[in-house]
Write a protein that holds these residues in place. Structure first.
Motif, short mmCIF file in Angstrom:
data_model
loop_
_atom_site.label_atom_id
_atom_site.label_comp_id
_atom_site.label_asym_id
_atom_site.label_seq_id
_atom_site.Cartn_x
_atom_site.Cartn_y
_atom_site.Cartn_z
N SER A 280 13.40 -27.88 17.16
CA SER A 280 14.11 -28.01 15.37
C SER A 280 15.54 -28.26 15.57
O SER A 280 16.26 -29.41 16.62
CB SER A 280 14.12 -26.41 15.84
OG SER A 280 13.70 -26.17 14.01
N LYS B 206 11.36 -27.38 8.46
CA LYS B 206 11.60 -26.24 9.87
C LYS B 206 12.24 -24.98 10.45
O LYS B 206 11.78 -24.42 11.67
CB LYS B 206 13.14 -27.66 9.95
CG LYS B 206 12.91 -29.36 10.27
CD LYS B 206 11.91 -29.65 11.04
CE LYS B 206 12.18 -29.46 12.72
NZ LYS B 206 11.81 -29.98 13.78
N GLU C 251 9.46 -23.52 12.76
CA GLU C 251 9.82 -22.10 14.27
C GLU C 251 9.82 -21.11 14.08
O GLU C 251 9.18 -19.77 14.86
CB GLU C 251 11.48 -22.07 13.93
CG GLU C 251 12.37 -23.27 14.17
CD GLU C 251 13.64 -22.57 14.09
OE1 GLU C 251 14.89 -21.13 13.80
OE2 GLU C 251 14.94 -23.40 13.82
N ARG D 79 17.05 -26.19 18.99
CA ARG D 79 17.38 -26.52 18.03
C ARG D 79 18.76 -27.56 18.76
O ARG D 79 19.56 -27.80 19.04
CB ARG D 79 18.70 -25.62 17.31
CG ARG D 79 17.11 -24.37 16.77
CD ARG D 79 18.13 -24.05 15.74
NE ARG D 79 17.07 -22.80 15.00
CZ ARG D 79 17.89 -21.13 15.20
NH1 ARG D 79 19.16 -20.82 15.63
NH2 ARG D 79 16.54 -20.28 14.64
#
Length: 294
Positions: free
Chosen positions: A108, A137, A141, A155
């Protein structure tokens, strides 16, 4: 030993993961055209094939999801397509991994944060995406973490590398085309070389399959340190042997874009290190090696 499936395998990160293939790590990295993560049938078949091949070869299967819609500005007017890839695709992939009990690492972005912090973002900090890309995004998640799969969200930020358009290559081109280049100096982040990120993700993958999986399911992984886009551009010019004074600072307001950018998106790597994972080196060292072709 690992058998790794990398959807989105021909982009910057996917290419870097492929480059790390060895006798210990088998990497299958289909392009987005070869493996559409929004197609449940295709994804199920790919994950089933990975699990079967790994079992036959005595390897541990792992999926690293590098497939993403990353056209940040285009997403502002094409959010539905970005959502299909970044959120629905992540959900489909996580469901397939959950069904076959294959661990998943989902990549991410810093864009899930609002960018109004004055200190590096920790994994548990509240999200607040300001762009369509960031919203899709963040939804990805949520899909992964709520899927029931053995999954980790990693991330990262400001990624550059071989296999795609990126800021470093743009600055390299502009250095040869223009006398001066204006670059925004009021957005801060951590430039991250895809090769270093790929090595970090495999480090996490090895920990997962060897029984050392981090308890925290969201982690941050970037090259160490921070700078602005202006500082990043000056570093590129210096590494190319060009005069960095040819890079001129400007504000975000002077360089408007369709998608809002987070003014501050530095990610804390503390949780990564606490999990026993190797921290990535300083961003300037990584940039030097990238431009030196190492």
């Amino acid at each position: 030993m690992l058998s790794v499936l990398v959807p989105g395998g021909t982009g910057q990160l996917g290419s870097a993961l492929s480059a790390l293939a060895s006798s210990e790590v088998r990497v299958v990295a289909p392009s987005s055209a070869e493996l559409d993560v929004t197609s449940a049938g295709s994804v199920i078949a790919a994950v089933n094939a990975l699990a079967a091949e790994a079992a036959e070869a005595g390897r541990s299967p792992l999926v690293i999801n590098a497939a993403a819609y990353t056209a940040v500005d285009a997403a502002e007017t094409d959010e539905s397509r970005a959502f299909r890839i970044n959120a629905d695709g992540a959900r489909v992939l996580a469901a397939a991994c959950s069904s076959r009990r294959v661990p998943l690492i989902h990549v991410s972005t810093d864009y899930v944060f609002p960018g109004d912090s004055s200190r590096p973002y920790e994994p548990e900090d509240p999200l607040g995406p300001r762009s369509a890309y960031g919203r899709t995004k963040a939804a990805g998640e949520d899909a992964v973490l709520g899927s029931g799969a053995r999954a980790w969200v990693v991330r990262t930020a400001w990624v550059y590398g071989a296999g795609g358009a990126n800021f470093v290559e743009t600055m390299r081109r502009l250095e040869g085309e223009r006398d001066t280049v204006s670059v925004v100096d009021d957005q801060r982040g951590s430039p991250t070389w895809s090769a270093d990120l790929a090595a970090g993700l495999l480090d996490l993958g090895r920990a997962v399959v060897s029984g050392r999986a981090p308890q925290r399911r969201v982690l941050h992984c970037t090259n160490a340190g921070e700078t602005t886009w202006y500082g990043f551009a000056r570093a590129v010019f210096e590494e190319l042997g060009a005069d960095p004074e040819r890079v001129k600072p400007c504000t975000t307001a002077e360089f408007p874009r369709p998608a809002p950018r987070p003014p501050y998106s530095v990610l804390s790597n503390e949780a990564w290190q606490q999990a026993g994972l190797t921290p990535l080196r300083p961003w300037r060292e990584a940039l030097h090696d990238y431009l030196a072709g190492k």
